[in-house]
Design a protein around this motif. Structure first.
Motif, PDB file in Angstrom:
ATOM      1  N   ASN A 200      69.459  97.753 -51.889  1.00 50.06           N
ATOM      2  CA  ASN A 200      70.095  97.004 -52.875  1.00 50.06           C
ATOM      3  C   ASN A 200      71.120  96.067 -52.161  1.00 50.06           C
ATOM      4  O   ASN A 200      71.956  95.391 -52.734  1.00 50.06           O
ATOM      5  CB  ASN A 200      71.252  97.890 -53.794  1.00 50.06           C
ATOM      6  CG  ASN A 200      70.508  98.680 -54.821  1.00 50.06           C
ATOM      7  OD1 ASN A 200      69.680  98.030 -55.696  1.00 50.06           O
ATOM      8  ND2 ASN A 200      70.504  99.904 -54.643  1.00 50.06           N
ATOM      9  N   ASP A 201      70.735  95.559 -51.025  1.00 47.26           N
ATOM     10  CA  ASP A 201      71.255  94.578 -49.938  1.00 47.26           C
ATOM     11  C   ASP A 201      72.653  94.758 -49.838  1.00 47.26           C
ATOM     12  O   ASP A 201      73.489  93.613 -49.624  1.00 47.26           O
ATOM     13  CB  ASP A 201      70.995  93.128 -50.925  1.00 47.26           C
ATOM     14  CG  ASP A 201      69.464  92.982 -51.037  1.00 47.26           C
ATOM     15  OD1 ASP A 201      68.894  93.143 -49.988  1.00 47.26           O
ATOM     16  OD2 ASP A 201      68.917  92.125 -51.918  1.00 47.26           O
ATOM     17  N   HIS A 202      73.079  95.749 -49.888  1.00 48.42           N
ATOM     18  CA  HIS A 202      74.565  95.997 -49.424  1.00 48.42           C
ATOM     19  C   HIS A 202      74.544  96.026 -47.874  1.00 48.42           C
ATOM     20  O   HIS A 202      75.686  95.645 -47.348  1.00 48.42           O
ATOM     21  CB  HIS A 202      75.017  97.366 -50.037  1.00 48.42           C
ATOM     22  CG  HIS A 202      75.274  97.372 -51.316  1.00 48.42           C
ATOM     23  ND1 HIS A 202      76.339  96.813 -52.112  1.00 48.42           N
ATOM     24  CD2 HIS A 202      74.422  98.016 -52.240  1.00 48.42           C
ATOM     25  CE1 HIS A 202      75.903  96.972 -53.456  1.00 48.42           C
ATOM     26  NE2 HIS A 202      75.122  97.783 -53.573  1.00 48.42           N
ATOM     27  N   PHE A 203      73.596  96.377 -47.309  1.00 43.44           N
ATOM     28  CA  PHE A 203      73.669  96.259 -45.587  1.00 43.44           C
ATOM     29  C   PHE A 203      72.152  96.527 -45.199  1.00 43.44           C
ATOM     30  O   PHE A 203      71.417  96.899 -45.680  1.00 43.44           O
ATOM     31  CB  PHE A 203      74.700  96.945 -44.961  1.00 43.44           C
ATOM     32  CG  PHE A 203      74.550  98.434 -44.804  1.00 43.44           C
ATOM     33  CD1 PHE A 203      75.185  99.239 -45.780  1.00 43.44           C
ATOM     34  CD2 PHE A 203      73.456  99.030 -44.197  1.00 43.44           C
ATOM     35  CE1 PHE A 203      74.874 100.629 -45.973  1.00 43.44           C
ATOM     36  CE2 PHE A 203      73.243 100.328 -44.294  1.00 43.44           C
ATOM     37  CZ  PHE A 203      74.198 101.338 -45.033  1.00 43.44           C
ATOM     38  N   SER A 204      72.105  95.611 -43.975  1.00 40.00           N
ATOM     39  CA  SER A 204      70.873  95.946 -43.092  1.00 40.00           C
ATOM     40  C   SER A 204      70.907  96.966 -42.226  1.00 40.00           C
ATOM     41  O   SER A 204      71.821  97.273 -41.764  1.00 40.00           O
ATOM     42  CB  SER A 204      70.688  94.472 -42.384  1.00 40.00           C
ATOM     43  OG  SER A 204      69.538  94.605 -41.693  1.00 40.00           O
ATOM     44  N   PRO A 205      69.808  97.946 -42.129  1.00 44.00           N
ATOM     45  CA  PRO A 205      69.993  99.092 -41.477  1.00 44.00           C
ATOM     46  C   PRO A 205      70.076  98.670 -39.929  1.00 44.00           C
ATOM     47  O   PRO A 205      69.471  97.669 -39.464  1.00 44.00           O
ATOM     48  CB  PRO A 205      68.443  99.642 -41.547  1.00 44.00           C
ATOM     49  CG  PRO A 205      67.446  98.530 -42.076  1.00 44.00           C
ATOM     50  CD  PRO A 205      68.313  97.497 -42.728  1.00 44.00           C
ATOM     51  N   ASN A 206      70.647  99.504 -39.028  1.00 43.48           N
ATOM     52  CA  ASN A 206      70.762  99.274 -37.693  1.00 43.48           C
ATOM     53  C   ASN A 206      69.298  99.750 -37.066  1.00 43.48           C
ATOM     54  O   ASN A 206      68.401 100.196 -37.910  1.00 43.48           O
ATOM     55  CB  ASN A 206      71.849 100.261 -37.068  1.00 43.48           C
ATOM     56  CG  ASN A 206      71.526 101.862 -37.322  1.00 43.48           C
ATOM     57  OD1 ASN A 206      70.290 102.313 -37.168  1.00 43.48           O
ATOM     58  ND2 ASN A 206      72.543 102.628 -37.356  1.00 43.48           N
ATOM     59  N   LEU A 207      69.041  99.715 -35.828  1.00 42.22           N
ATOM     60  CA  LEU A 207      67.722  99.724 -35.335  1.00 42.22           C
ATOM     61  C   LEU A 207      67.126 101.211 -35.506  1.00 42.22           C
ATOM     62  O   LEU A 207      66.049 101.408 -35.867  1.00 42.22           O
ATOM     63  CB  LEU A 207      67.645  99.250 -33.834  1.00 42.22           C
ATOM     64  CG  LEU A 207      66.260  99.024 -33.241  1.00 42.22           C
ATOM     65  CD1 LEU A 207      65.358  98.352 -33.855  1.00 42.22           C
ATOM     66  CD2 LEU A 207      66.326  98.645 -31.822  1.00 42.22           C
ATOM     67  N   ASN A 208      68.214 102.003 -35.203  1.00 39.67           N
ATOM     68  CA  ASN A 208      67.536 103.392 -35.119  1.00 39.67           C
ATOM     69  C   ASN A 208      67.186 103.817 -36.474  1.00 39.67           C
ATOM     70  O   ASN A 208      66.213 104.553 -36.814  1.00 39.67           O
ATOM     71  CB  ASN A 208      68.800 104.491 -34.794  1.00 39.67           C
ATOM     72  CG  ASN A 208      68.396 106.044 -34.702  1.00 39.67           C
ATOM     73  OD1 ASN A 208      67.388 106.296 -34.197  1.00 39.67           O
ATOM     74  ND2 ASN A 208      69.212 106.753 -35.279  1.00 39.67           N
ATOM     75  N   THR A 209      67.952 103.387 -37.614  1.00 42.96           N
ATOM     76  CA  THR A 209      67.759 103.616 -39.020  1.00 42.96           C
ATOM     77  C   THR A 209      66.578 103.045 -39.547  1.00 42.96           C
ATOM     78  O   THR A 209      65.541 103.535 -40.123  1.00 42.96           O
ATOM     79  CB  THR A 209      68.891 103.473 -40.040  1.00 42.96           C
ATOM     80  OG1 THR A 209      70.017 104.167 -39.489  1.00 42.96           O
ATOM     81  CG2 THR A 209      68.603 103.583 -41.461  1.00 42.96           C
ATOM     82  N   PHE A 210      66.210 102.012 -39.088  1.00 46.72           N
ATOM     83  CA  PHE A 210      64.954 100.877 -39.471  1.00 46.72           C
ATOM     84  C   PHE A 210      63.614 101.761 -38.773  1.00 46.72           C
ATOM     85  O   PHE A 210      62.817 101.923 -39.464  1.00 46.72           O
ATOM     86  CB  PHE A 210      65.281  99.573 -38.804  1.00 46.72           C
ATOM     87  CG  PHE A 210      63.948  98.760 -39.133  1.00 46.72           C
ATOM     88  CD1 PHE A 210      63.558  98.336 -40.352  1.00 46.72           C
ATOM     89  CD2 PHE A 210      62.924  98.354 -37.941  1.00 46.72           C
ATOM     90  CE1 PHE A 210      62.395  97.411 -40.415  1.00 46.72           C
ATOM     91  CE2 PHE A 210      62.057  97.610 -38.116  1.00 46.72           C
ATOM     92  CZ  PHE A 210      61.827  97.238 -39.338  1.00 46.72           C
ATOM     93  N   ILE A 211      63.808 101.999 -37.817  1.00 47.26           N
ATOM     94  CA  ILE A 211      62.762 102.777 -36.991  1.00 47.26           C
ATOM     95  C   ILE A 211      62.459 104.362 -37.646  1.00 47.26           C
ATOM     96  O   ILE A 211      61.341 104.570 -38.105  1.00 47.26           O
ATOM     97  CB  ILE A 211      62.894 103.168 -35.528  1.00 47.26           C
ATOM     98  CG1 ILE A 211      63.101 101.724 -34.888  1.00 47.26           C
ATOM     99  CG2 ILE A 211      61.862 103.949 -34.846  1.00 47.26           C
ATOM    100  CD1 ILE A 211      63.215 101.696 -33.293  1.00 47.26           C
ATOM    101  N   ARG A 212      63.443 104.972 -38.299  1.00 44.45           N
ATOM    102  CA  ARG A 212      63.230 106.263 -38.975  1.00 44.45           C
ATOM    103  C   ARG A 212      62.476 106.016 -39.862  1.00 44.45           C
ATOM    104  O   ARG A 212      61.555 106.771 -40.738  1.00 44.45           O
ATOM    105  CB  ARG A 212      64.552 106.956 -38.985  1.00 44.45           C
ATOM    106  CG  ARG A 212      65.377 107.400 -37.693  1.00 44.45           C
ATOM    107  CD  ARG A 212      66.622 108.031 -38.006  1.00 44.45           C
ATOM    108  NE  ARG A 212      67.265 108.973 -36.948  1.00 44.45           N
ATOM    109  CZ  ARG A 212      67.593 110.118 -37.099  1.00 44.45           C
ATOM    110  NH1 ARG A 212      67.622 110.774 -38.283  1.00 44.45           N
ATOM    111  NH2 ARG A 212      67.971 110.577 -36.140  1.00 44.45           N
ATOM    112  N   LEU A 213      63.102 105.034 -40.899  1.00 43.78           N
ATOM    113  CA  LEU A 213      62.462 104.683 -42.097  1.00 43.78           C
ATOM    114  C   LEU A 213      60.880 104.201 -42.078  1.00 43.78           C
ATOM    115  O   LEU A 213      60.245 104.870 -42.717  1.00 43.78           O
ATOM    116  CB  LEU A 213      63.209 103.585 -42.890  1.00 43.78           C
ATOM    117  CG  LEU A 213      64.583 103.818 -43.448  1.00 43.78           C
ATOM    118  CD1 LEU A 213      65.493 102.902 -43.752  1.00 43.78           C
ATOM    119  CD2 LEU A 213      64.641 104.959 -44.500  1.00 43.78           C
TER     120      LEU A 213
END
Length: 93
Positions: free
Chosen positions: A65-78
């Motif tokens: 919902n565009d409240h924030f962009s994931p950090n790198l660790n979260t992005f990789i996990r997703l």
């Protein structure tokens, strides 16, 4: 300026938004949209994706919902939970 989040962890080169102005950069929106599309294509709820990725459901919701962009660790996990390479999500952005 005071920012609630770090500069863009995906090195897209644009600063993160604050809760106050809720401005999300176009490239960040594209990443969020791709993650959302992949989740829906795989038939996963936000909760199911969050469980697979080891993150909170609210985190998935806030990213989508565009409240924030994931950090790198979260992005990789997703990406791992969605069974997609991070480079595929970022392709042509």
């Amino acid at each position: 300026k005071k920012f609630l989040y770090h500069e863009n962890p995906l090195n897209i080169g644009e600063e993160m938004k604050t809760h106050k102005d809720k401005t999300v950069q176009p490239k960040e929106r594209k990443v969020a949209k791709r993650l959302l599309d992949l989740r829906v294509e795989r038939g996963l709820s936000q909760g199911a994706l969050a469980d697979k990725a080891g993150v909170d459901r609210k985190t998935v919701n806030r990213i989508e919902n565009d409240h924030f962009s994931p950090n790198l660790n979260t992005f990789i996990r997703l990406c791992k939970a969605l069974k997609v390479k991070p480079s595929q999500v970022l392709e042509n952005i």
